[in-house]
Motif scaffolding. Structure first.
Motif, PDB file in Angstrom:
ATOM      1  N   PRO A   1       0.816  -1.222   0.000  1.00  0.00           N
ATOM      2  CA  PRO A   1       0.000   0.000   0.000  1.00  0.00           C
ATOM      3  C   PRO A   1       0.853   1.277   0.000  1.00  0.00           C
ATOM      4  N   ILE A   2       1.992   1.243   0.673  1.00  0.00           N
ATOM      5  CA  ILE A   2       2.872   2.421   0.701  1.00  0.00           C
ATOM      6  C   ILE A   2       3.438   2.675  -0.688  1.00  0.00           C
TER       7      ILE A   2
ATOM      8  N   ASN B   1       2.107   1.764  -3.591  1.00  0.00           N
ATOM      9  CA  ASN B   1       1.018   2.231  -4.436  1.00  0.00           C
ATOM     10  C   ASN B   1       0.711   3.717  -4.176  1.00  0.00           C
ATOM     11  N   SER B   2       0.758   4.123  -2.919  1.00  0.00           N
ATOM     12  CA  SER B   2       0.505   5.534  -2.567  1.00  0.00           C
ATOM     13  C   SER B   2       1.583   6.435  -3.150  1.00  0.00           C
TER      14      SER B   2
ATOM     15  N   LEU C   1       0.937   9.405  -5.871  1.00  0.00           N
ATOM     16  CA  LEU C   1       1.374  10.785  -5.591  1.00  0.00           C
ATOM     17  C   LEU C   1       2.326  11.294  -6.666  1.00  0.00           C
TER      18      LEU C   1
END
Length: 87
Positions: A3-4, A6-7, A11
């Protein structure tokens, strides 16, 4: 971890394409109001009207030294040189 990652990708894509529609070569004109006046010596008292106590940061003793001979004059009343307390 996924998830990190993908974030971070989302961004980065938003940062790259989010500002893409603005014209990067646009010229910007800035103006700042300026006033000019002649300089002349004058008293600062017309600008500051206050009372208070001023304390110095440092203190110094000033001595005035001169070379020469020191001669006491004669007292006409006694006929001797002047001494401390004589008039």
């Amino acid at each position: 971890m996924k998830p990190i990652r993908n974030s971070l990708i989302i961004l980065t894509v938003m940062a790259v394409f989010g500002c893409g529609s603005q014209n990067q070569n646009a010229e910007t004109e800035l103006s700042v109001p300026v006033s000019v006046m002649d300089i002349k010596a004058s008293s600062i008292s017309k600008y500051i009207n206050t009372s208070g106590t001023v304390y110095s940061i440092n203190e110094a003793t000033l001595n005035s030294e001169m070379t020469g001979n020191y001669v006491l004059q004669t007292n006409p009343a006694t006929g001797r040189t002047f001494k401390l307390g004589d008039r």
